[in-house]
Motif scaffolding. Structure first.
Motif, PDB file in Angstrom:
ATOM      1  N   THR A 204       0.833  -1.203   0.000  1.00 38.59           N
ATOM      2  CA  THR A 204       0.000   0.000   0.000  1.00 38.59           C
ATOM      3  C   THR A 204       0.866   1.251   0.000  1.00 38.59           C
ATOM      4  O   THR A 204       0.591   2.215  -0.721  1.00 38.59           O
ATOM      5  CB  THR A 204      -0.918   0.020   1.228  1.00 38.59           C
ATOM      6  N   GLY A 205       1.917   1.248   0.819  1.00 38.46           N
ATOM      7  CA  GLY A 205       2.812   2.396   0.868  1.00 38.46           C
ATOM      8  C   GLY A 205       3.479   2.658  -0.468  1.00 38.46           C
ATOM      9  O   GLY A 205       3.546   3.800  -0.933  1.00 38.46           O
ATOM     10  N   PHE A 206       3.980   1.596  -1.111  1.00 44.34           N
ATOM     11  CA  PHE A 206       4.615   1.757  -2.417  1.00 44.34           C
ATOM     12  C   PHE A 206       3.614   2.203  -3.478  1.00 44.34           C
ATOM     13  O   PHE A 206       3.959   2.959  -4.387  1.00 44.34           O
ATOM     14  CB  PHE A 206       5.292   0.450  -2.847  1.00 44.34           C
ATOM     15  N   THR A 207       2.374   1.719  -3.361  1.00 45.02           N
ATOM     16  CA  THR A 207       1.339   2.154  -4.296  1.00 45.02           C
ATOM     17  C   THR A 207       1.086   3.646  -4.150  1.00 45.02           C
ATOM     18  O   THR A 207       0.940   4.372  -5.137  1.00 45.02           O
ATOM     19  CB  THR A 207       0.032   1.377  -4.065  1.00 45.02           C
ATOM     20  N   GLY A 208       1.027   4.120  -2.895  1.00 39.17           N
ATOM     21  CA  GLY A 208       0.843   5.547  -2.662  1.00 39.17           C
ATOM     22  C   GLY A 208       1.994   6.372  -3.209  1.00 39.17           C
ATOM     23  O   GLY A 208       1.780   7.404  -3.861  1.00 39.17           O
ATOM     24  N   LEU A 209       3.225   5.907  -2.979  1.00 39.91           N
ATOM     25  CA  LEU A 209       4.389   6.623  -3.508  1.00 39.91           C
ATOM     26  C   LEU A 209       4.415   6.567  -5.037  1.00 39.91           C
ATOM     27  O   LEU A 209       4.724   7.565  -5.699  1.00 39.91           O
ATOM     28  CB  LEU A 209       5.670   6.010  -2.939  1.00 39.91           C
ATOM     29  N   GLY A 210       4.088   5.395  -5.585  1.00 40.21           N
ATOM     30  CA  GLY A 210       4.064   5.257  -7.040  1.00 40.21           C
ATOM     31  C   GLY A 210       3.024   6.159  -7.674  1.00 40.21           C
ATOM     32  O   GLY A 210       3.266   6.759  -8.738  1.00 40.21           O
ATOM     33  N   TYR A 211       1.883   6.271  -7.025  1.00 45.96           N
ATOM     34  CA  TYR A 211       0.832   7.163  -7.528  1.00 45.96           C
ATOM     35  C   TYR A 211       1.310   8.614  -7.518  1.00 45.96           C
ATOM     36  O   TYR A 211       1.082   9.362  -8.470  1.00 45.96           O
ATOM     37  CB  TYR A 211      -0.421   7.016  -6.674  1.00 45.96           C
ATOM     38  N   ALA A 212       1.990   9.001  -6.436  1.00 42.07           N
ATOM     39  CA  ALA A 212       2.490  10.376  -6.337  1.00 42.07           C
ATOM     40  C   ALA A 212       3.513  10.662  -7.425  1.00 42.07           C
ATOM     41  O   ALA A 212       3.493  11.739  -8.044  1.00 42.07           O
ATOM     42  CB  ALA A 212       3.099  10.604  -4.956  1.00 42.07           C
ATOM     43  N   VAL A 213       4.410   9.696  -7.685  1.00 38.34           N
ATOM     44  CA  VAL A 213       5.425   9.877  -8.734  1.00 38.34           C
ATOM     45  C   VAL A 213       4.758   9.961 -10.100  1.00 38.34           C
ATOM     46  O   VAL A 213       5.116  10.810 -10.933  1.00 38.34           O
ATOM     47  CB  VAL A 213       6.440   8.716  -8.693  1.00 38.34           C
ATOM     48  N   TYR A 214       3.790   9.073 -10.344  1.00 40.63           N
ATOM     49  CA  TYR A 214       3.082   9.078 -11.629  1.00 40.63           C
ATOM     50  C   TYR A 214       2.355  10.390 -11.849  1.00 40.63           C
ATOM     51  O   TYR A 214       2.399  10.967 -12.939  1.00 40.63           O
ATOM     52  CB  TYR A 214       2.089   7.918 -11.671  1.00 40.63           C
ATOM     53  N   ARG A 215       1.692  10.883 -10.821  1.00 44.23           N
ATOM     54  CA  ARG A 215       0.951  12.140 -10.933  1.00 44.23           C
ATOM     55  C   ARG A 215       1.899  13.299 -11.216  1.00 44.23           C
ATOM     56  O   ARG A 215       1.608  14.172 -12.034  1.00 44.23           O
ATOM     57  CB  ARG A 215       0.172  12.396  -9.641  1.00 44.23           C
ATOM     58  N   ARG A 216       3.046  13.299 -10.537  1.00 43.92           N
ATOM     59  CA  ARG A 216       4.034  14.363 -10.741  1.00 43.92           C
ATOM     60  C   ARG A 216       4.590  14.314 -12.164  1.00 43.92           C
ATOM     61  O   ARG A 216       4.748  15.342 -12.824  1.00 43.92           O
ATOM     62  CB  ARG A 216       5.162  14.226  -9.729  1.00 43.92           C
ATOM     63  N   TYR A 217       4.886  13.078 -12.642  1.00 45.38           N
ATOM     64  CA  TYR A 217       5.407  12.911 -14.005  1.00 45.38           C
ATOM     65  C   TYR A 217       4.384  13.378 -15.032  1.00 45.38           C
ATOM     66  O   TYR A 217       4.721  14.084 -15.986  1.00 45.38           O
ATOM     67  CB  TYR A 217       5.760  11.448 -14.248  1.00 45.38           C
ATOM     68  N   LEU A 218       3.104  12.985 -14.832  1.00 49.11           N
ATOM     69  CA  LEU A 218       2.067  13.358 -15.784  1.00 49.11           C
ATOM     70  C   LEU A 218       1.865  14.869 -15.804  1.00 49.11           C
ATOM     71  O   LEU A 218       1.698  15.473 -16.867  1.00 49.11           O
ATOM     72  CB  LEU A 218       0.763  12.652 -15.418  1.00 49.11           C
ATOM     73  N   HIS A 219       1.905  15.484 -14.627  1.00 46.00           N
ATOM     74  CA  HIS A 219       1.749  16.937 -14.544  1.00 46.00           C
ATOM     75  C   HIS A 219       2.888  17.643 -15.265  1.00 46.00           C
ATOM     76  O   HIS A 219       2.668  18.617 -16.005  1.00 46.00           O
ATOM     77  CB  HIS A 219       1.709  17.356 -13.073  1.00 46.00           C
ATOM     78  N   LYS A 220       4.112  17.147 -15.081  1.00 47.64           N
ATOM     79  CA  LYS A 220       5.275  17.739 -15.748  1.00 47.64           C
ATOM     80  C   LYS A 220       5.187  17.552 -17.256  1.00 47.64           C
ATOM     81  O   LYS A 220       5.479  18.467 -18.036  1.00 47.64           O
ATOM     82  CB  LYS A 220       6.552  17.101 -15.214  1.00 47.64           C
ATOM     83  N   PHE A 221       4.755  16.370 -17.692  1.00 54.93           N
ATOM     84  CA  PHE A 221       4.636  16.095 -19.126  1.00 54.93           C
ATOM     85  C   PHE A 221       3.590  16.985 -19.779  1.00 54.93           C
ATOM     86  O   PHE A 221       3.789  17.517 -20.874  1.00 54.93           O
ATOM     87  CB  PHE A 221       4.254  14.622 -19.326  1.00 54.93           C
ATOM     88  N   GLN A 222       2.465  17.189 -19.080  1.00 54.94           N
ATOM     89  CA  GLN A 222       1.405  18.043 -19.617  1.00 54.94           C
ATOM     90  C   GLN A 222       1.876  19.494 -19.721  1.00 54.94           C
ATOM     91  O   GLN A 222       1.550  20.188 -20.680  1.00 54.94           O
ATOM     92  CB  GLN A 222       0.166  17.959 -18.729  1.00 54.94           C
ATOM     93  N   ASN A 223       2.644  19.950 -18.761  1.00 56.34           N
ATOM     94  CA  ASN A 223       3.161  21.332 -18.806  1.00 56.34           C
ATOM     95  C   ASN A 223       4.134  21.501 -19.956  1.00 56.34           C
ATOM     96  O   ASN A 223       4.156  22.556 -20.620  1.00 56.34           O
ATOM     97  CB  ASN A 223       3.840  21.681 -17.488  1.00 56.34           C
ATOM     98  N   GLN A 224       4.968  20.487 -20.211  1.00 52.36           N
ATOM     99  CA  GLN A 224       5.928  20.562 -21.298  1.00 52.36           C
ATOM    100  C   GLN A 224       5.261  20.499 -22.657  1.00 52.36           C
ATOM    101  O   GLN A 224       5.775  21.028 -23.649  1.00 52.36           O
ATOM    102  CB  GLN A 224       6.958  19.431 -21.170  1.00 52.36           C
ATOM    103  N   SER A 225       4.075  19.857 -22.722  1.00 55.40           N
ATOM    104  CA  SER A 225       3.382  19.692 -23.983  1.00 55.40           C
ATOM    105  C   SER A 225       2.608  20.945 -24.384  1.00 55.40           C
ATOM    106  O   SER A 225       2.217  21.103 -25.537  1.00 55.40           O
ATOM    107  CB  SER A 225       2.404  18.503 -23.899  1.00 55.40           C
TER     108      SER A 225
END
Length: 228
Positions: A204-225
């Motif tokens: 569960t902890g890794f899922t939460g961290l993975g979700y946070a990393v994914y969300r951050r990556y997606l947000h950064k990718f959308q800003n760059q696009s």
């Protein structure tokens, strides 16, 4: 109709259902033989305990139900959304669930019923997180609704009424994940007893961290696009 279900919903839902299956198996095989991921049986047993005058059992069962409710209430306060969408609070909720499961282990190893209450509140928190996506109701700590919906879909198919096959696939994945989680939890309990809960706590902890990393990556990718 679910035309394009995000990958994070498929992956996250299946992981959480697997986790819930493990937790519930530990609850059933523990010293109280208590389901903690849903309240249907617990509510029935509570009614029986009250009717038969088993006051101590009734108080304990009520505490399990109240703990699940408390977790769901906290989820509503934290997440504040009735529709699944990317947001930072999901990661926080998963990390809190992980901490609750970690805290439950030493208590259960000492046969302290507070461990069951913490595990139940963790499951209430998790179940409160999943609401709907494109009309599909997503629940990861119990499968009664999934069986009901699958039955409805099969009935529609027999009557030649169009069905959403992607939604059926999603429900089958959740069902299988919960099933295999229960099997994994039961197998691990034979060797690790209540320490088995460390596995879903870490996951569960890794899922939460993975979700946070994914969300951050997606947000950064959308800003760059976006055009500058």
């Amino acid at each position: 109709m679910i035309n394009k279900l995000p990958r994070w919903v498929w992956i996250g839902g299946s992981i959480l259902a697997f986790i819930a299956g493990m937790i519930n198996a530990v609850g059933y095989m523990g010293f109280r033989h208590q389901a903690v991921t849903h309240l249907t049986g617990t509510t029935t047993l509570l009614g029986i305990a009250i009717a038969t005058g088993e006051g101590g059992t009734a108080v304990s069962l009520f505490a399990v139900a109240a703990s699940f409710l408390a977790g769901s209430i906290f989820s509503g306060i934290l997440i504040q959304d009735s529709t699944l969408k990317l947001g930072g609070r999901y990661g926080v909720a998963l990390l809190i669930e992980s901490l609750l499961l970690f805290a439950a282990v030493p208590l259960l190893n000492r046969s302290n019923p507070l461990g069951d209450y913490l595990a139940s509140s963790a499951c209430g928190l998790q179940n409160g997180m999943a609401s709907t996506y494109s009309g599909a109701v997503l629940r990861t700590t119990h499968v009664s609704g999934i069986f009901t919906d699958l039955g409805i879909f099969i009935g529609h198919y027999i009557r030649r009424i169009p069905v959403d096959r992607r939604r059926i696939l999603l429900y089958l994945i959740l069902l299988c994940s919960f099933f295999f989680g229960g099997g994994a939890g039961a197998s691990a309990f034979k060797y690790f007893k209540y320490n088995t809960l460390f596995f879903p706590a870490v996951l569960t902890g890794f899922t939460g961290l993975g979700y946070a990393v994914y969300r951050r990556y997606l947000h950064k990718f959308q800003n760059q696009s976006r055009p500058g």
